[in-house]
Design a protein around this motif. Sequence first.
Motif, PDB file in Angstrom:
ATOM      1  N   MET A 156     -19.409  31.323 -53.792  1.00  0.00           N
ATOM      2  CA  MET A 156     -17.972  31.527 -53.883  1.00  0.00           C
ATOM      3  C   MET A 156     -17.262  30.277 -54.376  1.00  0.00           C
ATOM      4  O   MET A 156     -16.214  30.360 -55.016  1.00  0.00           O
ATOM      5  N   TYR A 157     -17.831  29.127 -54.087  1.00  0.00           N
ATOM      6  CA  TYR A 157     -17.256  27.862 -54.576  1.00  0.00           C
ATOM      7  C   TYR A 157     -17.212  27.868 -56.099  1.00  0.00           C
ATOM      8  O   TYR A 157     -16.203  27.517 -56.711  1.00  0.00           O
ATOM      9  N   LEU A 158     -18.308  28.297 -56.723  1.00  0.00           N
ATOM     10  CA  LEU A 158     -18.390  28.315 -58.182  1.00  0.00           C
ATOM     11  C   LEU A 158     -17.505  29.405 -58.779  1.00  0.00           C
ATOM     12  O   LEU A 158     -16.827  29.189 -59.779  1.00  0.00           O
ATOM     13  N   VAL A 159     -17.536  30.575 -58.155  1.00  0.00           N
ATOM     14  CA  VAL A 159     -16.705  31.676 -58.655  1.00  0.00           C
ATOM     15  C   VAL A 159     -15.228  31.315 -58.566  1.00  0.00           C
ATOM     16  O   VAL A 159     -14.449  31.567 -59.494  1.00  0.00           O
ATOM     17  N   THR A 160     -14.835  30.710 -57.463  1.00  0.00           N
ATOM     18  CA  THR A 160     -13.435  30.309 -57.292  1.00  0.00           C
ATOM     19  C   THR A 160     -13.044  29.243 -58.294  1.00  0.00           C
ATOM     20  O   THR A 160     -11.933  29.274 -58.853  1.00  0.00           O
ATOM     21  N   CYS A 353     -13.846  28.461 -67.189  1.00  0.00           N
ATOM     22  CA  CYS A 353     -13.889  29.702 -66.409  1.00  0.00           C
ATOM     23  C   CYS A 353     -15.201  30.436 -66.620  1.00  0.00           C
ATOM     24  O   CYS A 353     -15.884  30.823 -65.655  1.00  0.00           O
ATOM     25  N   GLY A 354     -15.588  30.626 -67.889  1.00  0.00           N
ATOM     26  CA  GLY A 354     -16.812  31.340 -68.187  1.00  0.00           C
ATOM     27  C   GLY A 354     -18.047  30.644 -67.628  1.00  0.00           C
ATOM     28  O   GLY A 354     -18.954  31.293 -67.096  1.00  0.00           O
ATOM     29  N   SER A 355     -18.061  29.313 -67.723  1.00  0.00           N
ATOM     30  CA  SER A 355     -19.202  28.548 -67.214  1.00  0.00           C
ATOM     31  C   SER A 355     -19.318  28.689 -65.703  1.00  0.00           C
ATOM     32  O   SER A 355     -20.414  28.918 -65.167  1.00  0.00           O
ATOM     33  N   SER A 356     -18.201  28.545 -65.016  1.00  0.00           N
ATOM     34  CA  SER A 356     -18.211  28.625 -63.559  1.00  0.00           C
ATOM     35  C   SER A 356     -18.619  30.009 -63.078  1.00  0.00           C
ATOM     36  O   SER A 356     -19.408  30.150 -62.131  1.00  0.00           O
ATOM     37  N   LEU A 357     -18.080  31.041 -63.744  1.00  0.00           N
ATOM     38  CA  LEU A 357     -18.440  32.404 -63.352  1.00  0.00           C
ATOM     39  C   LEU A 357     -19.912  32.697 -63.640  1.00  0.00           C
ATOM     40  O   LEU A 357     -20.587  33.369 -62.845  1.00  0.00           O
ATOM     41  N   ALA A 358     -20.418  32.176 -64.761  1.00  0.00           N
ATOM     42  CA  ALA A 358     -21.826  32.389 -65.101  1.00  0.00           C
ATOM     43  C   ALA A 358     -22.733  31.729 -64.060  1.00  0.00           C
ATOM     44  O   ALA A 358     -23.740  32.307 -63.642  1.00  0.00           O
ATOM     45  N   ILE A 359     -22.360  30.533 -63.628  1.00  0.00           N
ATOM     46  CA  ILE A 359     -23.151  29.847 -62.613  1.00  0.00           C
ATOM     47  C   ILE A 359     -23.051  30.587 -61.281  1.00  0.00           C
ATOM     48  O   ILE A 359     -24.025  30.671 -60.518  1.00  0.00           O
ATOM     49  N   GLY A 360     -21.861  31.128 -60.998  1.00  0.00           N
ATOM     50  CA  GLY A 360     -21.696  31.912 -59.783  1.00  0.00           C
ATOM     51  C   GLY A 360     -22.589  33.146 -59.780  1.00  0.00           C
ATOM     52  O   GLY A 360     -23.219  33.478 -58.776  1.00  0.00           O
TER      53      GLY A 360
END
Length: 500
Positions: A156-160, A353-360
Amino acid sequence: MISKNSTSFEDALTKTGFGKFNILAFVVSLTLVMGMTFEVVSVAYLVPASACDMGTTTAQQGLMAGVPLLGIIATSHFQGYMADTRGRRKVLGWSMCVAFVCGSCAALSPNWIVFCFLKFLSSGALAGTIPLTLTWLSECTPQHKRSILISLTSAMYLVTAGFMAVVAIPVLQLKFSIYVPYFNIFFTSWRLLNLLFASGCAVAAICMFSSHESPRYYLRMGKDEKAMNVLREMFATNLGKSAEEYDVLSVELGEETGAPTKGMFSSIVAQTLPLLKAPLLKNTILLGVLFIIAYAGINAFIVWLPFIADSIMKARERGEVMSFCEMMESTQNATLTENNDCSLNTFALLIVCGSSLAIGVLNIVLSTVINYVGRKRMVIAIQVIAGLAGLCVNATNSWILGTGCLIVYISANVNFGFISTFSVDIFPTYVKAMAVCLTLMIGRASSFVGINVLKNLLVTDCQLAFYIFSSITLTGACVALLLPNDVKMTKKDSAEAMSS
């Protein structure tokens, strides 16, 4: 020892089943991590966006970006003590309240010094959020689902962090300026964004105060009846049966609970000393070193990711097609001769945004297979792949491939959650929250150093930055070899469970 008339806590927790209660606890955990991330990571967007308004220099911006870590370091130890002696629920709930008040007030800061002070207070209040959330969730979740939920909560840290870029894009593009005479400031878009980010803590506080305390904590404090009441409600909520049908009459932890002490200072010492001597010392050192490597090697890039992406996209707008590091240095040289521009490139924020969501998403996928692969193997593999990817940033002349390697490198951020699952398992309940907070505090201290070192290297010697930080990450794979082999432990535990 567990008497014949008592049930071990893990068995009692398993008998409550897995269902609605656990899902709600998981959702509450997500709101806690989301609120903390909104407030602490907000500096990555607020610092560059407020530079023109506050007239901050590069050095001042570095301090502003690092202040949340200082706040976290300053209070992590104390919050671990409070959670072990006053309860996880109470500490988490009130921490969110304090963070909301201080974080919201930062939107009215007349200068960068006041901003730093208020962010120091808000982040200090949130110092124990992730470790205490993971501790609370693990103590409310049956063992066979524990690692998965803890890993998903960490994701959730990464998605947020990715969602924050989505929020920042439309808000920072708003063109308004409202004069606030009492504070002698102009309320602009970055201040509005600050308020939006702080509001997540208010939501988390409401959710936490609507939840139950950890039954394991109640047992540790000798409040057996309260623990039984929570377990019965978990049973009734999960299985849809009457609480009276829960066939556990009494529960025992079956572990050392620590000696009672009088006075806060003596109590803090009593909670800390077991971590600094055998048999827990080796675990404290091992996890402390792993968190140092993870935070120093990876977290610094997470903090400066909007800055890095903005620099690359601005170089691209000027028509420059070079290697990744050449584009970084080119943008920094250009800022010395061009007009001061405090806006953040929209496409750069979309990349963040895309990078963080992809890692999430990657974290979620890895969390679903972690029980089959094993946490130890997972941690080692991620550190090796990330370290090699970081070195490859300098090995290619294409900025596109370099950016891809950077994204793979920062994906090692998922190891924060996997390493945390070891923390909540190998320490006894009476020092568990303290242990998790202490080891994380050590890691975050290294992150503060990494943040300031990385910013200077990205401007002066980008290639050296990747050589140094990638080497640190690869070292983490070697240290992770010392972690307990959870795969064998799991098989052994399963065999024992089948034979009993």
